[in-house]
Design an enzyme around this catalytic site. Structure first.
Site, mmCIF file in Angstrom:
data_model
loop_
_atom_site.group_PDB
_atom_site.id
_atom_site.type_symbol
_atom_site.label_atom_id
_atom_site.label_comp_id
_atom_site.label_asym_id
_atom_site.label_seq_id
_atom_site.Cartn_x
_atom_site.Cartn_y
_atom_site.Cartn_z
ATOM 1 N N ARG A 35 3.778 92.998 11.033
ATOM 2 C CA ARG A 35 2.617 93.656 11.655
ATOM 3 C C ARG A 35 1.508 92.666 11.981
ATOM 4 O O ARG A 35 0.774 92.842 12.956
ATOM 5 C CB ARG A 35 2.099 94.773 10.739
ATOM 6 C CG ARG A 35 3.027 95.974 10.754
ATOM 7 C CD ARG A 35 2.530 97.105 9.913
ATOM 8 N NE ARG A 35 3.316 98.305 10.198
ATOM 9 C CZ ARG A 35 3.223 99.431 9.517
ATOM 10 N NH1 ARG A 35 2.369 99.520 8.518
ATOM 11 N NH2 ARG A 35 3.953 100.464 9.837
ATOM 12 N N LYS A 197 18.007 115.452 9.338
ATOM 13 C CA LYS A 197 17.606 116.843 9.569
ATOM 14 C C LYS A 197 17.342 117.172 11.033
ATOM 15 O O LYS A 197 16.594 116.479 11.703
ATOM 16 C CB LYS A 197 16.352 117.163 8.749
ATOM 17 C CG LYS A 197 16.597 117.146 7.245
ATOM 18 C CD LYS A 197 15.322 117.476 6.489
ATOM 19 C CE LYS A 197 15.610 117.654 5.005
ATOM 20 N NZ LYS A 197 14.400 117.984 4.266
ATOM 21 N N GLY A 353 11.221 104.866 11.991
ATOM 22 C CA GLY A 353 11.452 104.070 10.787
ATOM 23 C C GLY A 353 12.844 103.527 10.530
ATOM 24 O O GLY A 353 13.064 102.327 10.508
ATOM 25 N N GLY A 376 5.516 107.257 12.941
ATOM 26 C CA GLY A 376 4.946 108.577 13.203
ATOM 27 C C GLY A 376 4.342 108.691 14.592
ATOM 28 O O GLY A 376 4.488 109.703 15.276
#
Length: 395
Positions: A35, A197, A353, A376
């Protein structure tokens, strides 16, 4: 869209929101500098213009002022990555910060203390944002990882720089790359959606069905679809309350002429363990006591054909439990196909991710067109949402 290149930073103090929320070990050593490296081009451009840089970031989720979350721990590593000594202010607002900012000379970099030591940061407090704004001349947002949060330093602060705000190079590249998939893509477009999911990807699926020609569904989500279609999934992960949703997605896809590709065979195991016994079986006939943990060889052949004929590829989520070597093959092979398609001229975007972790782990990152830095934030953009941190600069 105003970017860094629309400004000359000579003699200006650039207030740059970065995402330096980096992992530290028990000795407070930074274990992954990605980062910090990602923000370097933005910082370099400002310094090359003859400006100075004031860096704002958060680290972790502190409850008040906690030493273990102090950004002082990353000063040494940040200095090494940037190649210049980085100064540190032990506060992000108030006298300490104001003095450090006032004394900053062109060519210098100052890192402010953790923004989240103040609860006003996450609350999006206007007075707190105004105090931060007073430290610099131009506001630059280069933190895609927090662009989906309406925090003081990511969104609210922009109102104090009506004409002097822009995207940093990293954030601009993120927006550009997502737009190449969502808005001005070259067809055929393929989305690979993995993960466990269906429920966590439903909004993404609904939003991108209008934009893709093919959708490969892998990972644990597979078994919800297979069970909905009447197959036997053994002990595989399955959302029994989402079977109708899976059928609805297949119906929607058919109406929009989107080809859905689901694994036809899987690597099944008799336990969730790297050392479990394994067998290749038909995805609709997984024996009781066995669970599918990776895509099988026939599925991979099918997926390869789809990927090799694609011009735009979005990859979000692995095909199997790649963290265990025995079930990593599907994810590695998929990555190799995408790398090959990219080499042949396709545009590939990896985001979210787990797929980012996978391409890094298997050395595939340099072979992709772009690997997103924000999990996100990337998901919310794929869901079709307008991110507050982006809207604040465009406003």
């Amino acid at each position: 869209m105003k970017t860094l290149n629309d400004f000359n930073f000579a003699s200006k103090k650039a207030l740059v929101r970065v995402d330096f929320n980096v992992p530290l070990d028990e000795n407070f050593i930074v274990t992954d500098t990605n980062r910090i490296e990602a923000a370097k081009p933005t910082i370099d451009k400002i310094l090359a213009d003859g400006g100075s840089v004031i860096l704002m970031s958060h680290l972790g989720r502190p409850k008040g002022n906690q030493d273990k979350y102090s950004l002082k721990h990353i000063v040494k590593t940040t200095s090494e990555v940037l190649g210049i000594p980085v100064k540190f202010a032990a506060d992000c607002i108030g006298e300490v910060a104001e003095k450090a900012a006032a004394n900053l000379k062109p060519g210098e970099v100052l890192l402010l203390e953790n923004l989240r030591f103040y609860q006003e940061e996450e609350a999006g407090d206007v007075d707190f944002a105004k105090k931060l704004a007073s430290l610099g001349d131009i506001y630059v947002n280069d933190a895609f990882g927090t662009a989906h949060r309406a925090h003081a330093s990511t969104t609210i602060i922009a109102q104090f720089f009506p004409t002097r705000k822009c995207f940093g190079l990293l954030l601009a590249k993120e927006i550009e790359s997502l737009n190449r998939v969502l808005k001005n893509s070259v067809k055929p477009v393929t989305a690979v959606l993995g993960g466990s999911k269906v429920s966590s990807k439903i909004t993404v699926i609904e939003n991108i069905l209008d934009k893709v020609d093919h959708m490969i569904i892998g990972g644990g989500m597979t078994f919800t679809f297979i069970k909905a279609l009447g197959g036997k999934v053994g002990n595989s992960i399955c959302e029994d309350d989402k079977l109708q949703l899976a059928l609805d997605i297949l119906h929607m896809a058919k109406e929009k002429n989107v080809h859905i590709h689901i694994p036809v065979d899987v690597v099944a195991a008799n336990a969730f363990s790297n050392d479990a016994e394994t067998q290749i079986c038909d995805v609709r006939q997984i024996p009781d006591g066995w669970q599918g943990l990776d895509a099988g060889p026939k599925s991979l052949e099918n997926f390869k054909e789809v990927i090799m004929n694609s011009k735009t590829i979005l990859w979000n989520g692995p095909l199997g439990v790649f963290e265990m070597e025995s079930f990593a093959n599907g994810t590695i092979e998929l990555g190799n196909y995408i790398a090959e398609a990219t080499k042949n001229g396709a545009f590939s975007l990896v985001g979210g991710g787990d797929s980012v972790a996978a391409v890094k782990q298997f050395g595939l990152e340099p072979k992709m067109s772009y690997v997103s830095t924000g999990g996100g934030a990337m998901l919310e953009m794929l869901e079709g949402r307008v991110l507050p941190g982006i809207a604040a600069i465009l406003d």
